[in-house]
Write a protein that holds these residues in place. Structure first.
Motif, PDB file in Angstrom:
ATOM      1  N   LYS A 476      13.178  60.098 143.986  1.00 32.30           N
ATOM      2  CA  LYS A 476      12.530  59.939 142.692  1.00 32.30           C
ATOM      3  C   LYS A 476      13.435  60.432 141.554  1.00 32.30           C
ATOM      4  O   LYS A 476      13.510  59.804 140.485  1.00 32.30           O
ATOM      5  N   ALA A 479      16.064  57.919 140.848  1.00 31.71           N
ATOM      6  CA  ALA A 479      15.536  56.771 140.095  1.00 31.71           C
ATOM      7  C   ALA A 479      15.410  57.097 138.614  1.00 31.71           C
ATOM      8  O   ALA A 479      15.691  56.249 137.743  1.00 31.71           O
ATOM      9  N   ARG A 480      14.965  58.327 138.311  1.00 36.02           N
ATOM     10  CA  ARG A 480      14.845  58.701 136.897  1.00 36.02           C
ATOM     11  C   ARG A 480      16.217  58.773 136.215  1.00 36.02           C
ATOM     12  O   ARG A 480      16.367  58.377 135.055  1.00 36.02           O
ATOM     13  N   ARG A 481      17.196  59.286 136.963  1.00 33.03           N
ATOM     14  CA  ARG A 481      18.550  59.365 136.391  1.00 33.03           C
ATOM     15  C   ARG A 481      19.111  57.969 136.090  1.00 33.03           C
ATOM     16  O   ARG A 481      19.829  57.749 135.112  1.00 33.03           O
ATOM     17  N   GLN A 482      18.755  57.023 136.932  1.00 28.29           N
ATOM     18  CA  GLN A 482      19.278  55.665 136.728  1.00 28.29           C
ATOM     19  C   GLN A 482      18.680  54.990 135.499  1.00 28.29           C
ATOM     20  O   GLN A 482      19.237  53.999 134.992  1.00 28.29           O
ATOM     21  N   LYS A 483      17.529  55.496 135.033  1.00 27.70           N
ATOM     22  CA  LYS A 483      16.868  54.915 133.864  1.00 27.70           C
ATOM     23  C   LYS A 483      17.370  55.510 132.535  1.00 27.70           C
ATOM     24  O   LYS A 483      16.884  55.157 131.462  1.00 27.70           O
ATOM     25  N   ARG A 484      18.269  56.464 132.625  1.00 27.17           N
ATOM     26  CA  ARG A 484      18.757  57.065 131.380  1.00 27.17           C
ATOM     27  C   ARG A 484      19.544  56.036 130.549  1.00 27.17           C
ATOM     28  O   ARG A 484      20.097  55.070 131.097  1.00 27.17           O
ATOM     29  N   ALA A 485      19.617  56.371 129.337  1.00 27.57           N
ATOM     30  CA  ALA A 485      20.310  55.479 128.390  1.00 27.57           C
ATOM     31  C   ALA A 485      21.784  55.382 128.717  1.00 27.57           C
ATOM     32  O   ALA A 485      22.365  56.251 129.346  1.00 27.57           O
ATOM     33  N   ARG A 489      25.581  57.914 130.244  1.00 28.39           N
ATOM     34  CA  ARG A 489      26.320  57.686 131.483  1.00 28.39           C
ATOM     35  C   ARG A 489      27.686  58.365 131.468  1.00 28.39           C
ATOM     36  O   ARG A 489      28.127  58.949 132.453  1.00 28.39           O
TER      37      ARG A 489
END
Length: 623
Positions: A476, A479-485, A489
């Motif tokens: 989980k 998944a949250r890290r992948q949604k960052r702006a 990155r």
């Protein structure tokens, strides 16, 4: 059950409920867990199918495929057949406890396979009690526990040699157990009744065994008594001829023919009877007649009592051996009597004398056989496991006979298994080829071990659930890290790179520190080894030993060990004129040696004096 064991059981079952909550969190499912009452109903159904299979001569699949009766597997199979129903982890842990318990029974009790298979059905009752109310099993007198202990004691006496009669007992035990499980009443009531029913069956069996065992004991006693009579008769005859030169054919007649007559007379009429006394008198009359050389007395007895004695000897012999002619014996006897009456020695070709040294045939003494301590400590009714000729039999001690020094054993089939004399039995005990079977209660100690196994099992499950929960949290978070702006990155990459560099730097620093610590440790060990070696050399110094000392200005000086103080170990060194130049403790001198400030030239008293003088001259003379 002790409070500690019961408290641990309650604690583990409470932990199992907590694991159930964690399991539902990690593995969400729409299926509903079965209630305890539903599982008890399943147990009844499985028991009924088991009984039906056994009655038809078939072995249930879950028994045939696995030597251990895994009830939880059978219950899981039944649960899978129920729509949207499943065993909870809490219930699986309860049922797993019975599996561990009976696995320990199999491993520690050395039961025969058939006995263990019948005993496995006890799992049904214990499982029902655990599901209904675990606290019931806290009482040592609980009917389920009592029936288990009772059945286990019965199973311990079963072996291959006692089948098939003893197999009826195992089948009765199994059938009684399964009927109790199928009974809708609480396990306490059902198994109390089962205990009575099975005890009644076993009581009838033991009555029959008791009659057979009594017959075995009586048969062995009669055999021993018969052997004693034969030995007594032979001793009476040996005593009669002892110290006399009796013709060999007369001795043969007495031991081979007349002894049989006396033996039968002893058994039929007893040692106090007139027939027994007359048989002894006739034997002595016969012996006297072939030993005497008094012709007048022989003539007198030939007219008076000897013919009647000889006639009774003939009749007695014929009563025992109808088809063996005695004419040859009495003809030879007549030749001896006739020669003596005529004042002549009997024909040596007719008679071969046999001398019996006086005292060789003393009357039998009564010996009291004192049993060894191992036998004194053993009680009739004790069961033993006996290894004999590659087989392991189980037998019950039914008699200890101290008069003749033997023990009798029988098995569950009412067969006389074996007989041991005292020495052979005690030797078997010491060599472990004969071992007593422990009939003490085992439920509580085995349950203690089973609880430890259950605790380990639950810990493994808990760790696996925790690992899975952490894995889910990690997924989980990823998944949250992948949604960052997108703008984050680059920062994330830099931070990751920084973390890696820092980790690498720490790794290198750690490696450098470990290398330095390792080097320091090696140097410390090397110095300590050198110091130990130098101290060993110092300890070998004796008065008169020589040292070369180096001062701070690199000047050398040769000194001699003048005194070695016992209390402190201090070494006092002098010059050749006896003046004290230095004093050092052994450890101090050892340090100086490895530092190069001191060198041992010789150790003193053990060295050759001439070499001492040469070394002294060499070190004291100027270059």
């Amino acid at each position: 059950m002790s409070d500690d064991v019961f408290n641990k059981l309650e604690r583990l079952l409470a932990q199992a409920a907590e694991l159930e909550g964690l399991s539902e969190k990690v593995f969400p499912s729409d299926a509903k867990n079965l209630a305890s009452a539903e599982i008890r109903d399943m147990l009844i159904g499985i028991a009924e199918r088991h009984q039906a299979s056994r009655s038809s001569g078939k072995t249930p699949d879950f028994v045939r495929l696995n030597p251990l009766l895994t009830l939880n597997q059978a219950l899981e199979d039944s649960a899978n057949q129920t729509e949207e129903r499943a065993l909870s982890l809490h219930h699986i842990c309860q049922l797993k406890l019975t599996e561990f318990l009976f696995n320990l029974v199999e491993q520690t009790q050395h039961l025969h396979a058939a006995a263990y298979l019948a005993l496995q059905t006890q799992q049904f009752g214990i499982a029902r009690s655990l599901l209904r109310e675990p606290a019931d099993l806290a009482a040592p007198t609980h009917p389920v526990r009592d029936f288990f202990e009772y059945s286990l004691r019965v199973a311990k006496g079963f072996d291959e040699g006692s089948a098939p009669k003893a197999m009826d007992i195992l089948e009765a035990m199994e059938a009684t157990t399964l009927q109790s499980v199928a009974n809708q009443r609480p396990p306490r009531e059902a198994f109390a009744e089962a205990r009575q029913d099975f005890a009644a069956v076993l009581q009838e069996h033991e009555k029959r065994l008791g009659r057979l065992e009594s017959a075995f004991i009586e048969q062995e006693q009669n055999k021993r008594a018969s052997n004693d009579v034969r030995a007594n008769v032979q001793q009476v005859i040996s005593r009669a001829v002892s110290g006399k030169k009796v013709p060999a054919f007369v001795v043969d007649f007495l031991h081979q023919v007349w002894s049989k007559y006396l033996y039968v007379t002893f058994l039929r009429q007893g040692v106090d009877s007139d027939a027994w006394r007359q048989g002894i008198r006739d034997m002595y009359q016969l012996i006297w007649s072939v030993v005497t050389r008094d012709e007048a007395e022989l003539k007198r007895r030939m007219r008076d009592q000897l013919p009647q004695s000889l006639n009774r000897l003939r009749q007695g012999s014929d009563s025992i051996f109808h088809n063996i002619p005695t004419d040859k014996f009495f003809n030879a006897l007549g030749h001896i009597h006739l020669a003596v009456i005529r004042g002549k020695e009997p024909d040596p070709r007719l008679i071969k004398m046999v001398a019996f040294p006086k005292g060789d045939a003393e009357s039998a003494k009564d010996y009291v056989i004192k049993p060894p301590q191992e036998i004194i400590d053993t009680q009739p009714g004790t069961w033993f496991r006996i290894k004999r000729q590659g087989l392991a039999i189980r037998a019950k001690l039914i008699e200890i006979n101290t008069d003749h020094g033997y023990l009798l054993f029988s098995n569950y089939a009412g067969v006389l298994s074996t007989r041991y004399d005292f020495d052979t039995f005690t030797d078997g005990l010491r060599k472990k080829t004969i071992t007593p079977i422990d009939m003490q209660p085992v439920f509580e100690p085995l349950l203690t071990q089973a609880l430890a196994m259950l605790e380990s099992y639950m810990q493994a499950i808990g760790k696996e659930l925790e690992r899975k929960e952490k894995e889910i949290r990690h997924e989980k978070e990823t998944a949250r890290r992948q949604k960052r702006a997108a703008e984050e990155r680059k920062i994330a990459k830099e931070q990751e790179l920084k973390r890696i560099l820092e980790a690498e730097t720490r790794r290198r620093e750690d490696e450098a520190q470990r290398a330095a610590e390792k080097k320091a440790e090696e140097e410390r060990q090397a110095r300590q080894a050198a110091l130990d070696q130098a101290l060993g050399e110092v300890n070998k110094l004796q008065p008169g030993g020589m040292l070369e000392l180096l001062d701070d200005d690199s000047n050398t000086q040769v000194v001699s060990l003048g005194l070695k103080l016992k209390r402190t170990g201090k070494l006092v060194f002098t010059d050749r004129n006896g003046r004290k130049l230095s004093e050092q403790l052994p450890e101090q001198l050892a340090e100086n040696i490895i530092s190069g400030y001191a060198t041992i030239l010789d150790y003193g008293a053990a060295e050759d004096k001439r070499l001492d003088d040469l070394r002294w001259i060499r070190h004291t003379q100027p270059d």
